[in-house]
Design a protein around this motif. Structure first.
Motif, PDB file in Angstrom:
ATOM      1  N   UNK A   1       0.830  -1.207   0.000  1.00 26.50           N
ATOM      2  CA  UNK A   1       0.000   0.000   0.000  1.00 26.50           C
ATOM      3  C   UNK A   1       0.869   1.263   0.000  1.00 26.50           C
ATOM      4  N   UNK A   2       1.853   1.291   0.874  1.00 23.40           N
ATOM      5  CA  UNK A   2       2.677   2.489   1.028  1.00 23.40           C
ATOM      6  C   UNK A   2       3.585   2.704  -0.176  1.00 23.40           C
ATOM      7  N   UNK A   3       3.903   1.634  -0.915  1.00 24.21           N
ATOM      8  CA  UNK A   3       4.809   1.734  -2.068  1.00 24.21           C
ATOM      9  C   UNK A   3       4.075   1.895  -3.397  1.00 24.21           C
ATOM     10  N   UNK A   4       2.753   1.990  -3.362  1.00 25.33           N
ATOM     11  CA  UNK A   4       2.040   2.168  -4.628  1.00 25.33           C
ATOM     12  C   UNK A   4       0.589   1.768  -4.610  1.00 25.33           C
ATOM     13  N   UNK A   5       0.219   0.875  -3.711  1.00 23.83           N
ATOM     14  CA  UNK A   5      -1.162   0.436  -3.666  1.00 23.83           C
ATOM     15  C   UNK A   5      -2.137   1.534  -3.283  1.00 23.83           C
ATOM     16  N   UNK A   6      -1.654   2.587  -2.650  1.00 25.06           N
ATOM     17  CA  UNK A   6      -2.523   3.680  -2.206  1.00 25.06           C
ATOM     18  C   UNK A   6      -3.099   4.475  -3.368  1.00 25.06           C
ATOM     19  N   UNK A   7      -2.428   4.466  -4.504  1.00 25.84           N
ATOM     20  CA  UNK A   7      -2.930   5.237  -5.632  1.00 25.84           C
ATOM     21  C   UNK A   7      -1.930   5.338  -6.752  1.00 25.84           C
ATOM     22  N   UNK A   8      -2.421   5.744  -7.910  1.00 26.92           N
ATOM     23  CA  UNK A   8      -1.577   5.797  -9.115  1.00 26.92           C
ATOM     24  C   UNK A   8      -0.526   6.889  -9.062  1.00 26.92           C
ATOM     25  N   UNK A   9      -0.618   7.782  -8.083  1.00 28.20           N
ATOM     26  CA  UNK A   9       0.384   8.832  -7.961  1.00 28.20           C
ATOM     27  C   UNK A   9       1.665   8.379  -7.301  1.00 28.20           C
ATOM     28  N   UNK A  10       1.732   7.123  -6.856  1.00 28.75           N
ATOM     29  CA  UNK A  10       2.915   6.619  -6.148  1.00 28.75           C
ATOM     30  C   UNK A  10       3.672   5.624  -7.017  1.00 28.75           C
ATOM     31  N   UNK A  11       4.961   5.826  -7.171  1.00 33.17           N
ATOM     32  CA  UNK A  11       5.837   4.881  -7.873  1.00 33.17           C
ATOM     33  C   UNK A  11       6.932   4.419  -6.920  1.00 33.17           C
ATOM     34  N   UNK A  12       7.341   3.165  -7.057  1.00 34.61           N
ATOM     35  CA  UNK A  12       8.327   2.580  -6.155  1.00 34.61           C
ATOM     36  C   UNK A  12       9.733   2.665  -6.729  1.00 34.61           C
ATOM     37  N   UNK A  13      10.646   3.131  -5.906  1.00 35.96           N
ATOM     38  CA  UNK A  13      12.087   3.107  -6.206  1.00 35.96           C
ATOM     39  C   UNK A  13      12.743   2.452  -5.002  1.00 35.96           C
TER      40      UNK A  13
END
Length: 327
Positions: free
Chosen positions: A231-243
Motif C-alpha cells: 500500500x505504502x509503495x504504490x497500492x494507495x494510488x496511481x500517484x505513487x511509484x516505487x524506487x
C-alpha cells in the motif's frame, strides 16, 4: 504547518507534473538500456542534514551543478530526515534525543530552488532532472501520519512553485521502513499526501522482514504485513511509484519487492509501478557496510531480473537507477 509560499496549481505546475509522470515511465528521458535489461546511467541522491545556515543553500547549488555536469537525465532524491511538531525537520539518521539542529521545513523549499539553479546553470545538453524531496516515516516526532503527510505535500507544492527551470521537475519522496513506524501511521501519511497534492510521490522504501518469494502475502517486521508494504509503495494510488532500496548484494531485497508486487497482482490490488532502484554504494564508502553496498547498476539489475521472473509483475521499462550518499 504554515508555509511562506502559497500553494499554486497553475499551468507551470501542471506542466512539471506531466513531465515528471512521463519521465517516470520512460517516455522522455529513458536510456536505451533501461528497457532492455541494461541499467541506465546512475544519478546521485543525497541525505540532507540541514543546519539552517547559508551553507545549506550553497551546498545544494553545488550538488545540483555536479549532477547537471554529468549530462544525465533522471531521478535524484534529497532526503531531509524526520518531520517533527511545529513544522520542523530533524536531521537524517538521528533520534529524538539528538541535539542536532531542527530546521523549518520551509528550508527544503529553498534547497530545492538552489539545487535546480545549480543543475540548470551547469547542465550539459538537454539533461532533465526529476528532483524528489523526501522525508522518512519515523513516527517519533510528535506529529500524526495524516498531519505529516499533508504538511509534506504542501512543502513539495511550494518546492515545485519555486522552480523557474523547465529542466527540473519537483516531486515528493518518502523513505518508509517498517522498523520506523506503525503501518497505520505510514498509510495515513501516504493517504494525506495524495489527498493534498497532484504531484507524484516516489517511494524509496524498504521491505524489512517480508517474504522473498511467492504471492501469498504474509508478515513483515514490526507488525507490518505485505499488504501494508504494498500500500505504502504504490497500492494507495496511481500517484505513487516505487524506487525501492536494493542494497543487499545477495539480491534478497529485489526478490522481496517482486514478491510484494506479485501479491498485489494476485489479490486485485495491482502490481507495483517500479520506477527504478536505489543503491547505497557511495554511502557505504563513506560509512562502513556489510553486504549492503550494491552498486546502482547491480541494484537495478537485481530488481529488473526479479520482477521479470515473477508472474504478474513484468513491465516494459525501469527508467531510473540512483545511488544515495551522505553530503
Amino acid at each position: 504547518m504554515t508555509l511562506s509560499r502559497t500553494r499554486r496549481v497553475g499551468a507551470t505546475r501542471l506542466l512539471l507534473l506531466a513531465t515528471a509522470v512521463a519521465t517516470a515511465f520512460g517516455s522522455l528521458t529513458t536510456s536505451a538500456g533501461a528497457s532492455s535489461g541494461e541499467a541506465p546511467e546512475p544519478t546521485v541522491s543525497r541525505y540532507v542534514p540541514l543546519e539552517g545556515t547559508a551553507g545549506d543553500l550553497d551546498r545544494a547549488q553545488e550538488w545540483g551543478c555536479a549532477e547537471g555536469e554529468t549530462g544525465r537525465s533522471g531521478l535524484r532524491v534529497l532526503f531531509f530526515g524526520t518531520q517533527e511538531s511545529g513544522g520542523e525537520l530533524r536531521q537524517p539518521g538521528t533520534s529524538t534525543a539528538t541535539r542536532s539542529a531542527r530546521v523549518s521545513a520551509d528550508r527544503a523549499v529553498e534547497v530545492a530552488a538552489r539545487w535546480a539553479e545549480g543543475f540548470t546553470s551547469c547542465r550539459k545538453g538537454d539533461a532533465e532532472a526529476i528532483l524528489s524531496l523526501g522525508v522518512n516515516n519515523k513516527d517519533d516526532g510528535g506529529v500524526s501520519g495524516s498531519d505529516a503527510g499533508r504538511a509534506w505535500a504542501e512543502v513539495v507544492d511550494s518546492g515545485s512553485g519555486s522552480i523557474g527551470s523547465e529542466a527540473v521537475s519537483v516531486v515528493g519522496g518518502v523513505d518508509a521502513e517498517p522498523s520506523w513506524s506503525t503501518p497505520q501511521w505510514a498509510r495515513d501519511w501516504v493517504d494525506a499526501y495524495l489527498q493534498t497534492t497532484e504531484l507524484p510521490l516516489y517511494a524509496a522504501n524498504s521491505a524489512d522482514g517480508c517474504p522473498a518469494q511467492g504471492s501469498g502475502g504474509g508478515s513483515c517486521s514490526n507488525g507490518w504485513s505485505v499488504s501494508d508494504v504494498h500500500y505504502v509503495a504504490g497500492g494507495a494510488g496511481s500517484g505513487v511509484s516505487a524506487v525501492p532500496q536494493i542494497y543487499r548484494t545477495d539480491g534478497i531485497q529485489a526478490r522481496q519487492w517482486a514478491s510484494i508486487s506479485a501479491w498485489g497482482a494476485a489479490n486485485g490490488e495491482g502490481a507495483l509501478r517500479f520506477a527504478g532502484a536505489m543503491a547505497q554504494q557511495k554511502a557505504c564508502e563513506q560509512r562502513s557496510c556489510d553486504g549492503t553496498d550494491n552498486s546502482p547498476e547491480d541494484a537495478w539489475s537485481q530488481l529488473w531480473e526479479a520482477i521479470d521472473a515473477e508472474s504478474g509483475t513484468r513491465q516494459d521499462t525501469l527508467p531510473h537507477a540512483t545511488d544515495i550518499r551522505w553530503p
